[in-house]
Write a protein that holds these residues in place. Structure first.
Motif, PDB file in Angstrom:
ATOM      1  N   VAL A  34       0.861  -1.182   0.000  1.00  0.00           N
ATOM      2  CA  VAL A  34       0.000   0.000   0.000  1.00  0.00           C
ATOM      3  C   VAL A  34       0.894   1.228   0.000  1.00  0.00           C
ATOM      4  CG1 VAL A  34      -1.762   1.281   1.279  1.00  0.00           C
ATOM      5  CG2 VAL A  34      -1.802  -1.229   1.282  1.00  0.00           C
ATOM      6  N   VAL A  35       0.614   2.152  -0.910  1.00  0.00           N
ATOM      7  CA  VAL A  35       1.307   3.437  -0.921  1.00  0.00           C
ATOM      8  C   VAL A  35       0.256   4.542  -0.839  1.00  0.00           C
ATOM      9  CG1 VAL A  35       3.359   2.641  -2.135  1.00  0.00           C
ATOM     10  CG2 VAL A  35       1.453   3.486  -3.453  1.00  0.00           C
ATOM     11  N   THR A  36       0.547   5.534  -0.018  1.00  0.00           N
ATOM     12  CA  THR A  36      -0.364   6.666   0.175  1.00  0.00           C
ATOM     13  C   THR A  36       0.426   7.953   0.016  1.00  0.00           C
ATOM     14  OG1 THR A  36      -1.748   5.425   1.708  1.00  0.00           O
ATOM     15  CG2 THR A  36      -1.898   7.812   1.824  1.00  0.00           C
ATOM     16  N   GLY A  37      -0.172   8.911  -0.657  1.00  0.00           N
ATOM     17  CA  GLY A  37       0.489  10.192  -0.781  1.00  0.00           C
ATOM     18  C   GLY A  37      -0.202  11.089  -1.773  1.00  0.00           C
ATOM     19  N   PRO A  38       0.349  12.291  -1.926  1.00  0.00           N
ATOM     20  CA  PRO A  38      -0.227  13.237  -2.884  1.00  0.00           C
ATOM     21  C   PRO A  38       0.158  12.868  -4.315  1.00  0.00           C
ATOM     22  CG  PRO A  38       1.700  14.189  -1.851  1.00  0.00           C
ATOM     23  CD  PRO A  38       1.466  12.865  -1.182  1.00  0.00           C
ATOM     24  N   VAL A  39      -0.760  13.121  -5.237  1.00  0.00           N
ATOM     25  CA  VAL A  39      -0.496  12.892  -6.652  1.00  0.00           C
ATOM     26  C   VAL A  39       0.407  14.015  -7.150  1.00  0.00           C
ATOM     27  CG1 VAL A  39      -1.541  12.751  -8.949  1.00  0.00           C
ATOM     28  CG2 VAL A  39      -2.698  11.708  -6.978  1.00  0.00           C
ATOM     29  N   VAL A  40       1.535  13.635  -7.731  1.00  0.00           N
ATOM     30  CA  VAL A  40       2.469  14.593  -8.309  1.00  0.00           C
ATOM     31  C   VAL A  40       2.108  14.841  -9.773  1.00  0.00           C
ATOM     32  CG1 VAL A  40       4.902  14.998  -8.871  1.00  0.00           C
ATOM     33  CG2 VAL A  40       4.280  13.934  -6.688  1.00  0.00           C
ATOM     34  N   ARG A  54       3.968  10.780  -4.252  1.00  0.00           N
ATOM     35  CA  ARG A  54       5.065  10.890  -3.289  1.00  0.00           C
ATOM     36  C   ARG A  54       4.679  10.049  -2.077  1.00  0.00           C
ATOM     37  NH1 ARG A  54       9.693  12.560  -4.318  1.00  0.00           N
ATOM     38  NH2 ARG A  54       8.916  14.301  -5.492  1.00  0.00           N
ATOM     39  N   HIS A  55       5.494   9.021  -1.772  1.00  0.00           N
ATOM     40  CA  HIS A  55       5.227   8.113  -0.646  1.00  0.00           C
ATOM     41  C   HIS A  55       6.516   7.908   0.126  1.00  0.00           C
ATOM     42  CE1 HIS A  55       3.604   4.720   1.613  1.00  0.00           C
ATOM     43  NE2 HIS A  55       4.666   4.027   1.257  1.00  0.00           N
ATOM     44  N   GLU A  56       6.510   8.288   1.393  1.00  0.00           N
ATOM     45  CA  GLU A  56       7.665   8.128   2.283  1.00  0.00           C
ATOM     46  C   GLU A  56       8.951   8.647   1.653  1.00  0.00           C
ATOM     47  OE1 GLU A  56       7.752   4.020   3.526  1.00  0.00           O
ATOM     48  OE2 GLU A  56       5.943   4.275   4.746  1.00  0.00           O
ATOM     49  N   LEU A  59       9.351   8.910  -5.006  1.00  0.00           N
ATOM     50  CA  LEU A  59       8.359   9.118  -6.046  1.00  0.00           C
ATOM     51  C   LEU A  59       8.008   7.759  -6.643  1.00  0.00           C
ATOM     52  CD1 LEU A  59       6.802  11.343  -7.509  1.00  0.00           C
ATOM     53  CD2 LEU A  59       8.653  11.402  -9.189  1.00  0.00           C
ATOM     54  N   TRP A  60       6.748   7.361  -6.511  1.00  0.00           N
ATOM     55  CA  TRP A  60       6.275   6.061  -6.996  1.00  0.00           C
ATOM     56  C   TRP A  60       5.439   6.241  -8.258  1.00  0.00           C
ATOM     57  CZ3 TRP A  60       6.787   0.998  -5.219  1.00  0.00           C
ATOM     58  CH2 TRP A  60       7.588   0.865  -4.070  1.00  0.00           C
ATOM     59  N   SER A  61       5.728   5.432  -9.265  1.00  0.00           N
ATOM     60  CA  SER A  61       4.897   5.363 -10.464  1.00  0.00           C
ATOM     61  C   SER A  61       3.811   4.331 -10.201  1.00  0.00           C
ATOM     62  CB  SER A  61       5.727   4.930 -11.673  1.00  0.00           C
ATOM     63  OG  SER A  61       6.687   5.910 -11.976  1.00  0.00           O
ATOM     64  N   VAL A  62       2.600   4.630 -10.638  1.00  0.00           N
ATOM     65  CA  VAL A  62       1.455   3.742 -10.420  1.00  0.00           C
ATOM     66  C   VAL A  62       0.797   3.469 -11.765  1.00  0.00           C
ATOM     67  CG1 VAL A  62      -0.768   3.461  -9.269  1.00  0.00           C
ATOM     68  CG2 VAL A  62       1.072   4.735  -8.125  1.00  0.00           C
ATOM     69  N   VAL A  63       0.677   2.182 -12.105  1.00  0.00           N
ATOM     70  CA  VAL A  63       0.006   1.766 -13.331  1.00  0.00           C
ATOM     71  C   VAL A  63      -1.449   1.482 -12.980  1.00  0.00           C
ATOM     72  CG1 VAL A  63      -0.056   0.092 -15.207  1.00  0.00           C
ATOM     73  CG2 VAL A  63       2.149   0.775 -14.216  1.00  0.00           C
ATOM     74  N   LEU A  64      -2.356   2.226 -13.588  1.00  0.00           N
ATOM     75  CA  LEU A  64      -3.789   2.091 -13.323  1.00  0.00           C
ATOM     76  C   LEU A  64      -4.457   1.240 -14.396  1.00  0.00           C
ATOM     77  CD1 LEU A  64      -4.417   5.835 -12.387  1.00  0.00           C
ATOM     78  CD2 LEU A  64      -4.248   3.908 -10.800  1.00  0.00           C
ATOM     79  N   ALA A  65      -5.757   1.227 -14.427  1.00  0.00           N
ATOM     80  CA  ALA A  65      -6.546   0.497 -15.416  1.00  0.00           C
ATOM     81  C   ALA A  65      -6.794   1.385 -16.631  1.00  0.00           C
ATOM     82  CB  ALA A  65      -7.881   0.080 -14.790  1.00  0.00           C
ATOM     83  N   PRO A  66      -7.363   0.827 -17.703  1.00  0.00           N
ATOM     84  CA  PRO A  66      -7.761   1.658 -18.844  1.00  0.00           C
ATOM     85  C   PRO A  66      -8.827   2.673 -18.420  1.00  0.00           C
ATOM     86  CG  PRO A  66      -7.749  -0.667 -19.447  1.00  0.00           C
ATOM     87  CD  PRO A  66      -7.583  -0.601 -17.958  1.00  0.00           C
ATOM     88  N   PRO A  67      -8.870   3.835 -19.059  1.00  0.00           N
ATOM     89  CA  PRO A  67      -9.830   4.870 -18.681  1.00  0.00           C
ATOM     90  C   PRO A  67     -11.284   4.400 -18.732  1.00  0.00           C
ATOM     91  CG  PRO A  67      -8.363   5.682 -20.395  1.00  0.00           C
ATOM     92  CD  PRO A  67      -7.992   4.269 -20.139  1.00  0.00           C
TER      93      PRO A  67
END
Length: 115
Positions: A34-40, A54-56, A59-67
């Motif tokens: 689990v990563v929590t933080g503000p969206v950069v 931004r987590h701890e 800078l973490w990249s997050v791969v989401l689902a299709p729109p």
């Protein structure tokens, strides 16, 4: 001759396209995190959305689902806009790169299943 040339081109192009889009095998499903933080930064486009959060201190990249899936499940682009606080649950990359494949995201108090 043209058919042979076209066939050769396709034989070379298809693997290149497949390689360009990462597969899920590069993520470690045995290590949910689990990563929590503000969206950069965020994108809400095809083939899938993405975030940087931004987590701890990292800078973490997050791969989401299709729109189309995110929209259908209630996650709007505004909910993951720059500056918004989000929590992402998913799987990290096996090679240690700070990137996570999101299984679900919580934004504006709403948890959305992405897979």
């Amino acid at each position: 001759m043209r058919i042979a040339t076209a066939a050769a081109f396709l034989a070379l192009a298809i693997p290149a396209v497949a390689y360009a889009h990462h597969g899920w095998s590069s993520y470690d499903a045995s290590r949910p995190m689990v990563v929590t933080g503000p969206v950069v930064s965020s994108t809400y486009g095809n083939p899938h959305g993405s975030l940087e959060i931004r987590h701890e201190g990292a800078l973490w990249s997050v791969v989401l689902a299709p729109p189309s899936r995110m929209t259908a499940r209630g996650l709007s682009a505004d909910m993951i806009a720059e500056g918004r606080e989000v929590t992402v649950e998913g799987y990290p990359r096996k090679d240690g790169t700070p990137e996570i494949r999101a299984e679900r995201i919580t934004a504006e108090g709403k948890t959305i299943e992405l897979r």
